[in-house]
Design a protein around this motif. Structure first.
Motif, PDB file in Angstrom:
ATOM      1  N   THR A 180       5.595  -0.077   7.341  1.00  0.00           N
ATOM      2  CA  THR A 180       4.400   0.275   6.570  1.00  0.00           C
ATOM      3  C   THR A 180       3.155  -0.452   7.056  1.00  0.00           C
ATOM      4  O   THR A 180       2.060  -0.196   6.553  1.00  0.00           O
ATOM      5  CB  THR A 180       4.618  -0.024   5.079  1.00  0.00           C
ATOM      6  N   ASP A 198       0.093   2.915  10.618  1.00  0.00           N
ATOM      7  CA  ASP A 198      -0.352   4.123   9.925  1.00  0.00           C
ATOM      8  C   ASP A 198       0.310   5.379  10.453  1.00  0.00           C
ATOM      9  O   ASP A 198       0.193   6.446   9.854  1.00  0.00           O
ATOM     10  CB  ASP A 198      -1.878   4.256   9.980  1.00  0.00           C
ATOM     11  N   GLY A 228       5.623   4.954  10.365  1.00  0.00           N
ATOM     12  CA  GLY A 228       4.667   4.200   9.567  1.00  0.00           C
ATOM     13  C   GLY A 228       4.513   4.769   8.170  1.00  0.00           C
ATOM     14  O   GLY A 228       5.492   4.969   7.447  1.00  0.00           O
ATOM     15  N   LEU A 229       3.281   5.079   7.772  1.00  0.00           N
ATOM     16  CA  LEU A 229       2.996   5.557   6.417  1.00  0.00           C
ATOM     17  C   LEU A 229       3.129   7.076   6.282  1.00  0.00           C
ATOM     18  O   LEU A 229       2.677   7.653   5.294  1.00  0.00           O
ATOM     19  CB  LEU A 229       1.585   5.132   6.008  1.00  0.00           C
ATOM     20  N   ILE A 239       5.003   7.819   3.007  1.00  0.00           N
ATOM     21  CA  ILE A 239       4.373   7.250   1.820  1.00  0.00           C
ATOM     22  C   ILE A 239       3.077   7.974   1.480  1.00  0.00           C
ATOM     23  O   ILE A 239       2.691   8.047   0.312  1.00  0.00           O
ATOM     24  CB  ILE A 239       4.160   5.738   2.029  1.00  0.00           C
ATOM     25  N   LYS A 240       2.407   8.542   2.484  1.00  0.00           N
ATOM     26  CA  LYS A 240       1.188   9.302   2.213  1.00  0.00           C
ATOM     27  C   LYS A 240       1.488  10.688   1.645  1.00  0.00           C
ATOM     28  O   LYS A 240       0.589  11.344   1.128  1.00  0.00           O
ATOM     29  CB  LYS A 240       0.347   9.439   3.481  1.00  0.00           C
ATOM     30  N   THR A 275       7.248   7.046  -3.096  1.00  0.00           N
ATOM     31  CA  THR A 275       8.371   6.583  -2.276  1.00  0.00           C
ATOM     32  C   THR A 275       9.055   5.396  -2.932  1.00  0.00           C
ATOM     33  O   THR A 275       8.447   4.330  -3.094  1.00  0.00           O
ATOM     34  CB  THR A 275       7.887   6.192  -0.871  1.00  0.00           C
ATOM     35  N   ASP A 293       3.627  -4.729   4.668  1.00  0.00           N
ATOM     36  CA  ASP A 293       4.150  -4.557   6.024  1.00  0.00           C
ATOM     37  C   ASP A 293       5.667  -4.738   6.056  1.00  0.00           C
ATOM     38  O   ASP A 293       6.171  -5.831   6.287  1.00  0.00           O
ATOM     39  CB  ASP A 293       3.466  -5.562   6.951  1.00  0.00           C
ATOM     40  N   THR A 294       6.396  -3.630   5.848  1.00  0.00           N
ATOM     41  CA  THR A 294       7.859  -3.705   5.883  1.00  0.00           C
ATOM     42  C   THR A 294       8.386  -3.841   7.310  1.00  0.00           C
ATOM     43  O   THR A 294       9.574  -4.123   7.501  1.00  0.00           O
ATOM     44  CB  THR A 294       8.485  -2.462   5.251  1.00  0.00           C
TER      45      THR A 294
END
Length: 414
Positions: free
Chosen positions: A173, A176, A243-244, A247-248, A252, A308-309
Motif C-alpha cells: 500500500t 500507488d 499497490g492501491l 483499495i481504490k 478492503t 505502507d504494508t
C-alpha cells in the motif's frame, strides 16, 4: 471512461443523521451559488474554489480529483445547484446538506453535499455516484482473495495476461500502482511503453512502464488495463507488487487471522463493535496517516506517515522530517546504525526504540523506529510525507480500509 458509469446514477434515499444543529442557510447559499456558476460555465477553477483541500470524488482525493472533475464537466451540462427543503444536519466537524442538481438535460439529481467547518466541500454524493460509488447505498461482498504471509508480508497469487504461470505479488500500500520484476517481464513478453519518475525511500528515480496489462486475482476477479512499472529487482525476490489498485476500488478488509482479503462495494458498510477508526488522507495518490510520534518520554512530534504494508518495519522517519524536528538531538538513543537501500539508492539510518506512537486512539509504547540520517543536500521524499508505518505495525490488527470515507478501521487480533 465516463459513459460506462452513467448507468450507476440513481436517486437515493437520504439516511437520517442523528445530530442536528441550527445553521443559518446564508452560510451555505453563497457556496452553492459559486458552485452553480462554476458547473454551469464548466469553469474548473471556480468549482475548485468551493472544494476543501481534502475533497474526494469517488475514491480519489487531492490532485487525483482533477481528472474526475474534468470528466464531469465535459459530460454533464449543469444549470444550477439548489438547496433542498429541510434541516441542515451535522456530524463531528462536518455539515451535511440536501441539494438538487438541475441539469440542462435529464432529471434533477438529489444529492448530499458535505462541508467542513470552514464551509468548504468535502464530498458530493452525486459526483461519487457518477463513477459508480456511494457511501449511502448498501455495501455488498464482491470477492474474497486468499493470501499467504512470508514473514509478516502479504503475498497474493496472481496470473498476468495470457500466461497460466502463477506468480507471487506483494500487497504494497506504499505504492500507488503495480510493478513487475524485469526478468519476469521479459519472459512474459511484457514490454515498456513509456518512462516516468517515481518516489523511492531516499529520493526519486525514473522507471519504465508497461501499459494495458490484465491481472487475474481469482477466477472471477481481474483488473484490466493496468500499468506496471518494471524494476530490476523486487524485495525478497518476489515477482511483483500490487499497490492501491484494489483499495481504490473496494472497501478492503485484510484479515490476518483468516489470511484472506475481503472486498466490498463502497457503501454503508457495518464494522465490528471493537474496531478503532483512524482517519486518513491522500497525498500524491498515497494513503497518509496523521500520527504522533513520542520519540522520547518528553519529546513528541506530529507527522504524516504512509500506510505502507509493503515496508518490512514498524516505522521509518524520512530525513527531511528528522532534520526539521531534530529527532536525533532529542535524547533518542540509537541501538544500531546501518543503511536502507531502495532501487539502488542507499540511505544511512539509525535504529532504536521510540517511547510511543499514537494513531487515532491507539497508543503503542516502545515501538521500533528507523530514523534516516542522510546529508542536508541529499534527495528525499516529498515534504508532504514525513515517514512510513510498515507491516510490523499493521499486522498486529485485522484492518479495513475505506477510501470513500477516508478511514482505516483496526481490530486487535486474537
Amino acid at each position: 471512461m465516463f459513459k460506462q458509469y452513467i448507468k450507476f446514477v440513481v436517486v437515493i434515499a437520504f439516511l437520517p443523521i442523528s445530530v442536528y444543529c441550527q445553521i443559518n442557510n446564508n452560510n451555505i447559499q453563497p457556496i452553492l451559488k459559486v458552485l452553480s456558476e462554476g458547473l454551469r460555465n464548466k469553469d474548473m477553477k471556480l468549482v475548485r474554489k468551493t472544494f476543501a483541500e481534502d475533497i474526494s470524488i469517488s475514491a480519489e482525493m487531492g490532485v487525483g480529483t482533477n481528472n474526475l472533475l474534468e470528466t464531469i464537466l465535459e459530460h454533464v451540462d449543469f444549470e444550477s445547484v439548489e438547496l433542498s427543503p429541510g434541516p441542515i444536519q451535522t456530524g463531528k466537524d462536518t455539515i451535511y446538506v440536501n441539494v438538487r442538481f438541475i441539469l440542462q438535460q435529464g432529471k434533477p439529481q438529489e444529492s448530499i453535499i458535505a462541508f467542513d467547518s470552514e464551509n468548504k466541500i468535502l464530498f458530493i454524493d452525486y459526483f461519487d455516484r457518477l463513477f459508480g460509488q456511494s457511501r449511502y447505498r448498501k455495501s455488498s461482498l464482491a470477492a474474497v482473495i486468499p493470501f499467504k504471509q512470508e514473514g509478516q508480508s502479504i503475498i497474493l497469487a496472481v496470473k498476468l495476461n495470457n500466461s497460466d504461470r502463477l506468480l507471487s505479488f506483494l500487497l504494497d500500500t506504499g505504492a500507488d500502482g503495480m510493478a513487475i520484476k524485469k526478468s519476469l517481464a521479459d519472459s512474459l513478453d511484457i514490454k515498456p511503453n513509456y518512462t516516468q519518475n517515481a518516489n523511492i525511500v531516499g529520493g526519486r528515480t525514473q522507471v519504465s512502464i508497461s501499459s494495458g496489462n490484465t491481472v487475474y486475482l481469482t477466477d472471477s476477479l481481474s483488473l484490466t488495463g493496468q500499468n506496471m512499472a518494471i524494476f530490476d529487482k523486487i524485495r525478497n525476490n518476489l515477482d511483483g507488487i500490487i499497490g492501491l489498485n484494489l483499495i481504490k476500488r473496494y472497501i478492503t478488509r485484510i484479515d490476518f487471522d483468516d489470511q484472506k482479503i475481503y472486498l466490498y462495494s463502497f457503501g454503508d458498510y457495518h464494522y465490528a463493535g471493537n474496531d478503532v477508526m483512524v482517519p486518513v488522507r491522500m497525498h500524491r495518490a498515497l494513503i497518509v496517516v496523521p500520527s504522533e510520534l513520542g520519540i522520547t518520554e518528553t519529546q513528541s512530534v506530529m507527522g504524516n506517515f504512509l500506510f505502507d504494508t509493503g515496508a518490512n518495519y514498524s516505522l521509518i522517519a524520512f530525513s527531511n522530517f528528522v532534520r526539521e524536528k531534530q529527532l536525533l538531538q532529542t535524547g533518542f538513543k540509537p541501538e544500531s546504525i546501518g543503511t536502507t537501500v531502495s532501487l539502488g539508492h542507499s540511505t544511512p539510518v539509525c535504529h532504536g526504540k521510540a517511547y510511543e506512537l499514537r494513531i487515532g486512539n491507539i497508543i503503542k509504547n516502545n515501538i521500533p523506529v528507523t530514523l534516516q540520517a542522510s546529508a542536508l543536500n541529499s534527495p528525499s521524499h516529498d515534504n508532504g510525507i514525513d515517514g512510513s508505518i510498515g507491516i510490523q505495525f499493521w499486522s498486529m490488527y485485522n484492518l479495513t480500509v475505506d477510501l470513500l470515507r477516508k478511514e482505516i478501521h483496526l481490530t486487535p487480533r486474537e
